[in-house]
Enzyme design. Structure first.
Site, PDB file in Angstrom:
ATOM      1  CB  ALA A 205     -14.569  27.670 -45.830  1.00  0.00           C
TER       2      ALA A 205
ATOM      3  CG  LEU B 282     -16.668  22.858 -29.681  1.00  0.00           C
ATOM      4  CD1 LEU B 282     -15.258  22.995 -29.960  1.00  0.00           C
ATOM      5  CD2 LEU B 282     -17.143  23.482 -28.111  1.00  0.00           C
TER       6      LEU B 282
ATOM      7  CE  LYS C  86     -13.987  22.329 -34.942  1.00  0.00           C
ATOM      8  NZ  LYS C  86     -13.861  21.423 -36.056  1.00  0.00           N
TER       9      LYS C  86
ATOM     10  NE  ARG D 199     -19.762  15.268 -33.576  1.00  0.00           N
ATOM     11  CZ  ARG D 199     -19.272  16.110 -32.651  1.00  0.00           C
ATOM     12  NH1 ARG D 199     -19.902  16.450 -31.686  1.00  0.00           N
ATOM     13  NH2 ARG D 199     -17.981  16.495 -33.011  1.00  0.00           N
TER      14      ARG D 199
ATOM     15  CD  GLU E  57     -12.574  15.081 -33.694  1.00  0.00           C
ATOM     16  OE1 GLU E  57     -12.627  14.861 -34.813  1.00  0.00           O
ATOM     17  OE2 GLU E  57     -13.565  15.316 -32.709  1.00  0.00           O
TER      18      GLU E  57
ATOM     19  CB  CYS F 218       4.759   2.863 -69.090  1.00  0.00           C
ATOM     20  SG  CYS F 218       4.479   4.638 -68.515  1.00  0.00           S
TER      21      CYS F 218
END
Length: 678
Positions: A39, A88, A123, A144, A179, A435
């Protein structure tokens, strides 16, 4: 803001944006280490586009709007794409989706009411990859890269089960694009394994997939749970169909995974309805998505629409909104992981983020708390990005006076010291064997094949015995026979299985010293270094004496194959009184043997051998054992001290290193001849 800038200020801002976006492109596409959310990145790109629209004369030669991805700089071979791998354009509102359809109509000179059928699909947030098939055979796989040139990852892609090696009925030339990704569940499991092994822990599934695919050694990729989802194609020798939907169905028929959420939509309202449907399913999907992709369905229209600088006119990515909210940090709790890592967790005043109520947030580590200046009571901005665990992205009240948060230096579970090794950000409990938070994992390691190899005592049984209060430390394993009568009353346990378990345990009361040392789970002490240490000191008691002596920091690193990191880990382990107590308790039940070398005097005595690639006639453990019987040392990496490299199929970086150093390299067959002659 863009409209308030002077032309000079706009030019300066465009130069800054070009540099900043290029840097983030390199971090994301080439280094798989993004520093900002999708974003935030999209906001930078939109600001750049808005400024360029206002000041078209100021568009730079290095403008981000003219560039796609980042030029690859890794050592993988470069390969040019037959057709560019385009990005895109993004949309962030229903109005922008409407404008996209309107642009399509205008370009094609369609009536204002003529339907523009599209496909809509998730997507997926992964690593773009192109698969080239010739006469049905996979011949090339490439990332790519910058859209024109990518990286050759063919050997790595061949290890991915979702990707067919051969297909039938396809065009002679077919480039399938999609992808590479890692599911959320597989990502969590990989990170757990990486943390246990002391390896790199990935920030998110996309980084994990990218880092796994771009390995120089395909055997590493093969060990990672990568998947593939097709969403389009590149070069074709003949069309796949007349529509996007029919072409994707044909790809699915060839055996390529295609999204089950791909739908044909006839109107903008239908497209937005599918967007809302997918967004509502987002949290339940097995993989990360960050939006919905629309594509004009008619392929003849796609051909006419063509592309702009770096994006097709016929496609659009409708991104999900950034999921952020503001709330108050009410507490910071420390969770101790199964490997001893102390992870801070923020307890929040509950707040809704993207339709989900969030009350907890990961704070990652000590350094992240310091970077954000976090203190209990601060007002913070949180974000759910890419469906990962919510995280704090900003401290809104860091300037207010408030006591600083002090990260604990002792484990909250067992009160042992908690330290960060030099060069590491993670703080870990040194309690190890005592532990409670680490108990299950430590006991699993203790009985594992490479350690004491106690058959019949798997994770399920360990968990059962811990919950019953029968197991607290490794020594308790050798006292399980005291619970024989109780065990016989439990579901799944019969007299034969109980006797078999106890026989397996008793068979390990005089373990090999190196296996015993490795079983203790001392950080950085693997089975190879454990053998080196036992070869040097003979017994566990002698090693303990050396590690607690005044000359430990000088004596231990001097051992062949043992460096300062292992030496420091040993000193730290034996420094803790509770570790010594647990060891004493264990030694009251078992009597480790003294080290006796099984090696013969051969021409390989004292030499260092590295095995790499996939061994086909034996396991890696068997190969190492053969080397040891010849008096050689098996190492995990190639260096100037390496005398021989045995390389199987898929050998990568180690083979290259051997060539650089002039180290002799042989194949598995020649190694078998050496073993037979010795």
């Amino acid at each position: 803001m863009a409209g308030k800038l002077t032309e000079a200020e706009a030019a300066e801002r465009l130069a800054s944006l070009a540099e900043e976006i290029a840097r983030h492109d390199r971090l994301y596409h080439d280094q798989d280490q993004p520093e900002i959310s999708d974003a935030d990145y999209d906001a930078l790109v939109r600001e750049n586009a808005a400024l360029e629209a206002l000041y078209p004369k100021l568009v730079r030669a290095d403008s981000p709007s003219k560039r796609l991805g980042a030029a690859p700089t890794s050592s993988l071979a470069k390969v040019a794409h037959a057709r560019p791998m385009l990005s895109l354009e993004n949309a962030f509102s229903a109005e922008e989706v409407g404008e996209f359809v309107a642009r399509v109509r205008r370009f094609l000179s369609l009536r204002a009411d003529e339907p523009v059928a599209m496909t809509a699909e998730p997507k997926i947030d992964g690593l773009s990859c192109s698969l080239r098939y010739e006469s049905g055979q996979l011949v090339l796989a490439a990332t790519r890269g910058d859209g024109a040139v990518g990286e050759d990852v063919t050997a790595n892609v061949r290890t991915i089960g979702d990707i067919p090696q051969r297909i039938s009925g396809a065009p002679d030339i077919l480039e399938v694009r999609g992808e590479i990704y890692m599911s959320k569940a597989d990502f969590a499991a990989l990170n757990a394994r990486q943390e246990l092994a002391g390896g790199k822990v990935f920030a998110n599934p996309r980084n994990a997939a990218a880092g796994s695919l771009r390995q120089k050694d395909p055997s590493i990729t093969a060990a990672r749970p990568l998947r593939f989802l097709a969403h389009g194609w590149g070069e074709l020798s003949e069309p796949l169909g007349h529509t996007q939907g029919s072409a994707m169905a044909r790809l699915a028929g060839f055996g390529f995974p295609v999204s089950t959420l791909l739908r044909a939509v006839e109107t903008i309202d239908e497209a937005l309805a599918q967007y809302a449907r997918i967004e509502a399913m987002r949290a339940e999907l097995p993989f990360d998505i960050d939006g919905v992709v629309y594509k004009v369905d008619r392929l003849d229209w796609q051909e006419r629409l063509g592309q702009v600088a770096r994006a097709p006119r016929w496609g659009l990515a409708h991104k999900f909104p950034a999921e952020k909210a503001e709330t108050t940090l009410e507490a910071i709790d420390i969770q101790v992981g199964r490997t001893g890592k102390l992870t801070p967790v923020g307890r929040l005043q509950p707040v809704g983020v993207g339709g989900v109520m969030v009350a907890n947030v990961t704070l990652h580590n000590r350094d992240e708390i310091a970077r954000l200046g976090l203190r209990v009571g601060d007002r913070v901005r949180i974000q759910r990005a890419g469906d990962v665990i919510p995280q704090v992205v900003e401290n809104l009240t860091r300037e207010e006076k408030r006591p600083a948060y002090v990260f604990p230096d002792h484990c909250p579970e067992c009160e042992s010291e908690a330290v960060a090794e030099e060069g590491e950000v993670d703080v870990r409990c040194t309690g190890g064997l005592i532990c409670p938070a680490q108990r299950i994992e430590r006991l699993k390691h203790f009985v594992s094949r490479g350690a004491l190899d106690i058959d019949g005592l798997g994770e399920k049984s360990i968990v059962e015995f811990v919950e019953l209060g029968w197991l607290h430390s490794p020594a308790d394993i050798f006292r399980l026979h005291r619970h024989r009568d109780e065990l016989l009353t439990r579901e799944g346990w019969k007299e034969k299985s109980v006797d078999t378990l106890f026989a397996s345990i008793d068979a390990r009361r005089a373990p090999e010293p190196a296996r015993f040392l490795f079983a203790l789970g001392i950080r950085h002490v693997g089975i190879v270094s454990a053998k080196d240490l036992m070869r040097a000191f003979g017994t566990v008691e002698a090693l303990r004496s050396a590690a607690t002596g005044d000359q430990a920091q000088a004596e231990l690193p001097a051992v062949d194959g043992v460096g300062p990191v292992v030496a420091e880990a040993l000193v730290d382990f034996f420094h803790e009184p509770h570790n010594r107590e647990v060891l004493d308790d264990l030694l009251s039940e078992v009597r480790p043997q003294s080290f006796v070398s099984s090696a013969r005097a051969t021409e390989w005595s004292g030499k260092t051998i590295v095995f790499t690639g996939s061994l086909e006639t034996m396991s890696r453990d068997e190969a190492k054992a053969q080397a040891e019987r010849l008096g050689a040392r098996s190492a995990g990496s190639v260096s100037a001290k390496t005398d021989l490299v045995v390389a199987g199929p898929g050998a990568g970086s180690k083979l290259k290193k051997a060539a650089e150093l002039g180290v002799r390299v042989i194949d598995e067959a020649k190694w078998a001849q050496i073993v037979a002659r010795a």
